[in-house]
Design a protein around this motif. Structure first.
Motif, PDB file in Angstrom:
ATOM      1  N   PRO A  44      32.312  60.492  66.575  1.00  0.00           N
ATOM      2  CA  PRO A  44      32.169  61.684  65.741  1.00  0.00           C
ATOM      3  C   PRO A  44      32.987  62.898  66.198  1.00  0.00           C
ATOM      4  CG  PRO A  44      30.040  60.661  66.031  1.00  0.00           C
ATOM      5  CD  PRO A  44      31.002  59.896  66.890  1.00  0.00           C
ATOM      6  N   TYR A 176      40.681  63.287  57.527  1.00  0.00           N
ATOM      7  CA  TYR A 176      40.053  62.111  58.141  1.00  0.00           C
ATOM      8  C   TYR A 176      40.649  60.818  57.579  1.00  0.00           C
ATOM      9  CZ  TYR A 176      36.267  60.715  61.292  1.00  0.00           C
ATOM     10  OH  TYR A 176      35.535  60.242  62.364  1.00  0.00           O
ATOM     11  N   TYR A 214      38.773  67.964  53.059  1.00  0.00           N
ATOM     12  CA  TYR A 214      37.910  66.794  53.172  1.00  0.00           C
ATOM     13  C   TYR A 214      36.709  66.976  52.276  1.00  0.00           C
ATOM     14  CZ  TYR A 214      35.063  63.080  55.126  1.00  0.00           C
ATOM     15  OH  TYR A 214      34.319  61.943  55.277  1.00  0.00           O
ATOM     16  N   PRO A 215      36.272  65.970  51.542  1.00  0.00           N
ATOM     17  CA  PRO A 215      36.939  64.677  51.366  1.00  0.00           C
ATOM     18  C   PRO A 215      37.898  64.697  50.189  1.00  0.00           C
ATOM     19  CG  PRO A 215      34.771  64.605  50.344  1.00  0.00           C
ATOM     20  CD  PRO A 215      34.955  66.014  50.869  1.00  0.00           C
ATOM     21  N   CYS A 217      39.492  63.443  46.822  1.00  0.00           N
ATOM     22  CA  CYS A 217      38.795  62.946  45.625  1.00  0.00           C
ATOM     23  C   CYS A 217      39.804  62.824  44.510  1.00  0.00           C
ATOM     24  CB  CYS A 217      37.659  63.905  45.251  1.00  0.00           C
ATOM     25  SG  CYS A 217      36.772  63.430  43.763  1.00  0.00           S
ATOM     26  N   GLN A 223      38.987  56.359  54.757  1.00  0.00           N
ATOM     27  CA  GLN A 223      39.065  56.842  56.133  1.00  0.00           C
ATOM     28  C   GLN A 223      38.757  55.767  57.157  1.00  0.00           C
ATOM     29  OE1 GLN A 223      35.971  59.865  55.577  1.00  0.00           O
ATOM     30  NE2 GLN A 223      34.565  58.669  56.830  1.00  0.00           N
TER      31      GLN A 223
ATOM     32  N   SER B 304      31.555  70.937  51.321  1.00  0.00           N
ATOM     33  CA  SER B 304      32.562  69.907  51.029  1.00  0.00           C
ATOM     34  C   SER B 304      31.900  68.683  50.385  1.00  0.00           C
ATOM     35  CB  SER B 304      33.309  69.509  52.297  1.00  0.00           C
ATOM     36  OG  SER B 304      32.397  69.100  53.303  1.00  0.00           O
ATOM     37  N   PHE B 305      30.808  68.218  50.976  1.00  0.00           N
ATOM     38  CA  PHE B 305      30.133  67.070  50.368  1.00  0.00           C
ATOM     39  C   PHE B 305      28.672  66.995  50.793  1.00  0.00           C
ATOM     40  CE2 PHE B 305      31.442  65.373  54.487  1.00  0.00           C
ATOM     41  CZ  PHE B 305      30.387  64.546  54.860  1.00  0.00           C
ATOM     42  N   ARG B 324      31.487  70.299  46.596  1.00  0.00           N
ATOM     43  CA  ARG B 324      32.700  69.895  45.900  1.00  0.00           C
ATOM     44  C   ARG B 324      32.638  68.426  45.492  1.00  0.00           C
ATOM     45  NH1 ARG B 324      37.215  68.552  47.834  1.00  0.00           N
ATOM     46  NH2 ARG B 324      36.761  69.081  49.990  1.00  0.00           N
ATOM     47  N   THR B 325      31.993  67.604  46.318  1.00  0.00           N
ATOM     48  CA  THR B 325      31.904  66.160  46.042  1.00  0.00           C
ATOM     49  C   THR B 325      30.571  65.611  46.554  1.00  0.00           C
ATOM     50  OG1 THR B 325      32.881  65.543  48.163  1.00  0.00           O
ATOM     51  CG2 THR B 325      34.408  65.808  46.335  1.00  0.00           C
ATOM     52  N   PHE B 327      29.136  61.780  48.304  1.00  0.00           N
ATOM     53  CA  PHE B 327      29.390  60.402  48.766  1.00  0.00           C
ATOM     54  C   PHE B 327      28.103  59.621  48.578  1.00  0.00           C
ATOM     55  CE2 PHE B 327      32.989  61.720  51.712  1.00  0.00           C
ATOM     56  CZ  PHE B 327      33.933  60.894  51.109  1.00  0.00           C
ATOM     57  N   ARG B 345      33.845  63.228  40.861  1.00  0.00           N
ATOM     58  CA  ARG B 345      33.524  63.906  42.123  1.00  0.00           C
ATOM     59  C   ARG B 345      32.357  63.224  42.847  1.00  0.00           C
ATOM     60  NH1 ARG B 345      32.175  69.713  39.966  1.00  0.00           N
ATOM     61  NH2 ARG B 345      30.921  68.335  38.641  1.00  0.00           N
ATOM     62  N   GLN B 347      31.411  60.288  44.408  1.00  0.00           N
ATOM     63  CA  GLN B 347      32.214  59.169  44.910  1.00  0.00           C
ATOM     64  C   GLN B 347      31.381  58.056  45.554  1.00  0.00           C
ATOM     65  OE1 GLN B 347      36.431  60.108  45.908  1.00  0.00           O
ATOM     66  NE2 GLN B 347      35.526  61.725  47.121  1.00  0.00           N
ATOM     67  N   ASN B 366      31.342  62.958  59.808  1.00  0.00           N
ATOM     68  CA  ASN B 366      31.747  64.255  59.259  1.00  0.00           C
ATOM     69  C   ASN B 366      30.575  65.079  58.754  1.00  0.00           C
ATOM     70  OD1 ASN B 366      34.639  63.857  59.555  1.00  0.00           O
ATOM     71  ND2 ASN B 366      34.372  62.257  58.028  1.00  0.00           N
TER      72      ASN B 366
END
Lengths: 512, 512
Positions: A44, A176, A214-215, A217, A223, B304-305, B324-325, B327, B345, B347, B366
């Protein structure tokens, strides 16, 4: 030792190794192995972004003799291969193998590295321009390895082609290593050919001119497959990456061939709902697509998918509803890039999904109709798209053998004469695709069906299409041009042509 | 033999094998291996669709002792595991291992197969309901293997967990095995946990109640990984697959904990543009998300996510622009399914991309902020989410250890007392997640920071937050309830708890 096509091959080729001769299109064990991969774990607290290529090269510890890979989505606009090889040459490295999915005229600086033995091996699916000429002149120390798009993915996955470091040209990458090809000034569309490199190389570096937050899209390559990320000023020349628009030929001979090809397809009975189709980006090939579109519109036929390198023309057919989806391994023009970015029906496929014969079924297996080109065809329907009429390397299979093997109907469309030379020979100079997987040859002067396809001969003989035997087509051409002179070659092998399954289907010899 | 946490383990456990004891969160070689996979080649003329499960089972030649895998995206509505195991039991098979990413109460019929020794081994990341109870009662012949979501993907990829046949529950599949989870009556969203099964099992079968025209669109799992496709009447009960809407708790204690957690996060300095966040679907966890949302809105912070199993609440935060996104490895509710289907977005991530420690960096690496639950916490901050207060298996890590290891700030949010029992113990009964990766415990009565995080203690001590030591929190609880009685267990090991890297972090013993 002979291939199933009767080509004589040595048992062993220096710089290549033991030769397994081509045994036929669907042969060999059905049980294959995807290789084990040594993976670096990233903890990490570790970072992946470095400020310049030199810093990453320091970390990679590239040594003499290693294999470095590249993908060709930036086509004749690619700066990445040249940039990396220049840096490696400066470091005094020698004896490297460049495994690039394709090599274009822009990669001319590679000739210098070949001459200096910085590079002594090349593996590619398609090679055109100065590098191809240098190989044909015997400048490369080892014979070049020429693969197919599906065969290269197979070789990477099986371990036949071991890559030490894969350099991924990335139109967009985050810190990443998540990558896509649809954003930024060097957008090229899908990154289908880069997937196997990312997944199977020992180390992977993303080189980008568009470092995004990051990330990323969307994400095309994850990654989890990328060790390092480097930002550079520019990874390519947009003008060379994609063409503005792909135009259909206006040449009346090509249009005549296209019309005939469309009629063959129609007569074959394959042009029905759910049908699938692939064609190259060449003028005649696109003209076939245009002819098909007319028939599909008139007869209200909706295809399941068109596949391949995708052009704007196929995008228009998608948008018009003539196809339900597209499978895209590489975008040929801006319209394809935009469609791939914005339309979910325009789907990604990796080279492996496209054509790797040693998977649980590639997309080529589901192709109904494939439109192919040819430099030469012989009386056994073997096709050469590797060497030109002068015997010099000017291309390679790309997806030619993969799609021909999979498609229910593989048509070669070509002028009967090119540059005043007949296209049909007793024997092609280099076998790229075996005749076993070619069904029909369509020329402006007549159509020849592979005798293996007795069913198709019967069907087509009920139409008014100008059916000839391949021998008659050949005679027709030779009546106009006379017998072409054979191209003299030495015994020296400058390239080994692998069929998609990794067997050797032919070799290319040095031109005298 | 002792783990780094001081737990005594035998060197060898019958039915499991040699024990590699847990050595710490980031330990061991950084070079790991992704295993080789024997692949079946499918030729162009072969079909993959079979008319019923029996026909496919005939082809698969499943034998006694084999390992069969399943994924849990259909959660407590899954019919596929029961359907397949019933058919295998009828065939008289014995000694099978069921490797399911999770097992739920709906899988109760598995108990019968355990009792009949049709099933003698189980590997899962989370087990609740009758199967968990049967294991705790010692009914399973071999100890159950309890993994983490990332650890299971690692084990499949490394070959530690060898799967003979993976059965993929497919809400949509085409005739050639392309699969997605977003279409059809059993739509469940992403299929992130099924990816490693598809890629690394020797054979793969898609079971669908929604056979769509080729090619499926979108495609989450590719045809190149799927051997066979079977259509059945129904793969699941929509009511059990996803919940209608995920609701935030109205319990005032939980809301107080959430408020405190949000203040800790704010004070930590991590709540700034680009921050990333994960939380479970539990009421208190979602309440933390709601509190964070308030602060993000007020301070104009864009993350960011957000990651993980995704709930409608996180979708709303995405839609509002707070992230923003997303996962997404698994959708928890209908809103998440729809968002994943319609919004780029939102993902996809595989279990490997989510949390596999032996890749080039999983998404958990992350994560800034992770909100975790706990059944027990001990004075070393070790967390138990595997066994309940009665010592019986009632869960498992899932992504608990993976996210805790990766996140910069891993917070456990919990009531200080549950069912009148204190949550904080001298030693947890079962270690699921090591204290090394837990930063803060937030309860309604006070907040304890891991002494390893001196920086955070210093930062938080400047606020008005009720900081206590973990010992003080424990004393506080015990003052209310008295000392809890220890749960008596026998020496018999009923489950082996693997840390994400494959070392053994603890064992679960049979309850007396």
């Amino acid at each position: 030792m002979k291939t199933a096509l009767g080509r004589e091959l040595p048992d062993f080729i220096a710089g290549y190794g033991e030769v397994k001769p081509f045994q036929g299109v669907s042969s060999g064990s059905k049980l294959r192995t995807r290789k084990a991969v040594a993976l670096t774990s990233v903890f990490p607290d570790e970072k992946k972004v470095f400020k310049d290529l030199e810093e990453v090269l320091d970390k990679l510890q590239i040594r003499d003799g290693m294999t470095i890979s590249f993908h060709h989505h930036l086509r004749n606009g690619d700066y990445v291969l040249n940039m990396v090889m220049e840096a490696l040459a400066k470091r005094g490295l020698k004896d490297l193998t460049v495994a690039a999915s394709s090599i274009f005229p822009i990669h001319e600086p590679l000739v210098k590295h070949i001459e200096n033995q910085v590079v002594t091996g090349i593996a590619a699916n398609y090679i055109s321009g100065p590098v191809a000429e240098a190989i044909s002149e015997g400048k490369l120390k080892k014979p070049a390895l020429m693969q197919t798009h599906g065969g290269r993915a197979r070789a990477l996955e099986s371990g036949d082609l071991q890559v030490d470091v894969a350099f991924l040209a990335a139109p967009a990458a985050d810190s990443y290593g998540n990558i896509n090809g649809v954003q930024g000034k060097s957008a090229c569309g899908t990154l289908g050919y880069a997937v196997a490199d990312a997944e199977y190389a020992a180390r992977t570096v993303a080189i980008t001119d568009n470092l995004v937050a990051y990330p990323a899209c969307p994400i095309e390559i994850s990654q989890i497959y990328v060790d390092y990320v480097v930002q550079v000023e520019s990874i390519g020349d947009p003008g060379g990456i994609v063409s503005g628009t792909t135009k259909i030929t206006k040449d009346p001979v090509a249009l005549k061939i296209a019309k005939l090809a469309a009629e063959v397809i129609k007569a074959s009975g394959l042009l029905k709902d759910g049908m699938s189709f692939q064609t190259g980006a060449g003028g005649t090939s696109l003209a076939v697509a245009a002819e098909l579109a007319k028939v599909m519109r008139r007869d209200h036929v909706t295809g399941s998918f068109a596949a391949g390198g995708i052009t704007g023309y196929l995008v228009e057919m998608l948008q018009e509803g003539l196809f339900r989806t597209l499978f895209d391994v590489q975008c040929f023009d801006l319209k394809a890039v935009e469609s791939y970015r914005d339309d979910v029906r325009h789907q990604f496929m990796s080279a492996s999904m496209y054509g790797n014969p040693h998977t649980k079924g590639a997309v080529v297996n589901n192709l109904d109709i494939m439109i192919l080109g040819a430099t030469e065809i012989d009386l056994d329907f073997n096709v050469n798209v590797t060497t030109g009429s002068n015997g010099v390397i000017m291309g390679g299979s790309g997806g030619h053998s993969d799609t021909a093997a999979g498609a229910k109907l593989a048509l070669v469309v070509t002028n009967l004469l090119k540059a005043r030379l007949p296209i049909i020979k007793d024997q092609v100079m280099t076998v790229t695709t075996p005749g076993e997987s070619i069904d029909v040859v369509v020329t402006e002067r007549g159509i020849a069906v592979n005798p293996q396809r007795a069913d198709l001969i019967e069907t087509l003989s009920k139409t008014k299409l100008p059916l000839l035997t391949i021998g008659e087509l050949k005679a027709l051409a030779e009546k106009i041009t006379g017998l072409p002179k054979p191209v003299p070659t030495s015994e020296e092998i400058v390239a080994v042509v692998e069929y998609r399954d990794g067997t050797v289907i032919d070799v290319v010899r040095k031109v005298l």
